[in-house]
Design a protein around this motif. Structure first.
Motif, mmCIF file in Angstrom:
data_model
loop_
_atom_site.group_PDB
_atom_site.id
_atom_site.type_symbol
_atom_site.label_atom_id
_atom_site.label_comp_id
_atom_site.label_asym_id
_atom_site.label_seq_id
_atom_site.Cartn_x
_atom_site.Cartn_y
_atom_site.Cartn_z
ATOM 1 N N GLN A 1 3.304 1.613 4.062
ATOM 2 C CA GLN A 1 4.353 0.766 3.502
ATOM 3 C C GLN A 1 4.578 -0.546 4.247
ATOM 4 O OE1 GLN A 1 6.474 1.015 0.634
ATOM 5 N NE2 GLN A 1 4.709 2.242 0.103
ATOM 6 N N ASP A 2 4.129 -0.641 5.491
ATOM 7 C CA ASP A 2 4.353 -1.886 6.230
ATOM 8 C C ASP A 2 3.236 -2.900 6.010
ATOM 9 O OD1 ASP A 2 2.502 -0.419 7.680
ATOM 10 O OD2 ASP A 2 3.302 -1.017 9.630
ATOM 11 N N VAL A 3 2.334 -2.617 5.070
ATOM 12 C CA VAL A 3 1.248 -3.538 4.743
ATOM 13 C C VAL A 3 1.453 -4.038 3.319
ATOM 14 C CG1 VAL A 3 -1.238 -3.762 4.399
ATOM 15 C CG2 VAL A 3 -0.366 -2.365 6.281
ATOM 16 N N ALA A 4 1.497 -5.358 3.169
ATOM 17 C CA ALA A 4 1.642 -5.955 1.842
ATOM 18 C C ALA A 4 0.506 -6.948 1.626
ATOM 19 C CB ALA A 4 2.971 -6.668 1.711
ATOM 20 N N TYR B 1 -3.425 -2.149 -11.123
ATOM 21 C CA TYR B 1 -4.059 -0.897 -10.690
ATOM 22 C C TYR B 1 -3.879 0.219 -11.709
ATOM 23 C CZ TYR B 1 -4.753 -2.986 -6.090
ATOM 24 O OH TYR B 1 -5.143 -3.797 -5.053
ATOM 25 N N GLU B 2 -4.185 -0.077 -12.969
ATOM 26 C CA GLU B 2 -4.156 0.914 -14.044
ATOM 27 C C GLU B 2 -2.751 1.481 -14.309
ATOM 28 O OE1 GLU B 2 -7.132 1.882 -15.684
ATOM 29 O OE2 GLU B 2 -8.259 0.447 -14.473
ATOM 30 N N THR B 3 -1.715 0.754 -13.875
ATOM 31 C CA THR B 3 -0.337 1.215 -14.052
ATOM 32 C C THR B 3 0.512 0.080 -14.611
ATOM 33 O OG1 THR B 3 -0.602 2.682 -12.148
ATOM 34 C CG2 THR B 3 1.654 2.217 -12.844
ATOM 35 N N ASN C 1 0.853 -1.175 0.000
ATOM 36 C CA ASN C 1 0.000 0.000 0.000
ATOM 37 C C ASN C 1 0.898 1.237 0.000
ATOM 38 O OD1 ASN C 1 -1.546 2.222 0.877
ATOM 39 N ND2 ASN C 1 -3.005 0.864 1.892
ATOM 40 N N PRO C 2 0.743 2.141 -0.979
ATOM 41 C CA PRO C 2 1.622 3.309 -1.037
ATOM 42 C C PRO C 2 1.459 4.246 0.166
ATOM 43 C CG PRO C 2 -0.052 3.418 -2.750
ATOM 44 C CD PRO C 2 -0.198 2.092 -2.079
#
Length: 85
Positions: free
Chosen positions: A30-33, A55-57, A26-27
């Motif tokens: 950052q400690d959540v994947a 995610y559209e990228t 999660n941008p």
């Protein structure tokens, strides 16, 4: 050297149209994947190269990414790296 060759061979197994699984951070936290499904596509910015569409990228498909062919394989790696700490 051997490891990088193995990783290069691993990336070569993917083709445009494949569905893969990656760890996505999660941008904003950052400690959540999480495990996220992504599509392997032809890179629109660099013809002849592959990219992940998430995610559209577009993200270049490189050896720096942890890419898994199946959700089961991704979950096993996730448990090893994130829950085994």
């Amino acid at each position: 050297m051997e490891i990088s060759n193995d990783l290069s061979n691993e990336m070569a197994q993917y083709q445009a149209g494949d569905i893969v699984y990656v760890f996505y951070r999660n941008p904003h936290t950052q400690d959540v994947a999480n495990i996220q499904e992504a599509a392997v596509v032809n890179n629109p910015d660099n013809p002849g190269e592959l990219a992940l569409f998430l995610y559209e990228t577009y993200y270049p498909l490189t050896n720096e990414l942890a890419v898994y062919s199946s959700e089961v394989e991704a979950k096993e790696a996730y448990q090893h790296y994130f829950e085994g700490m």
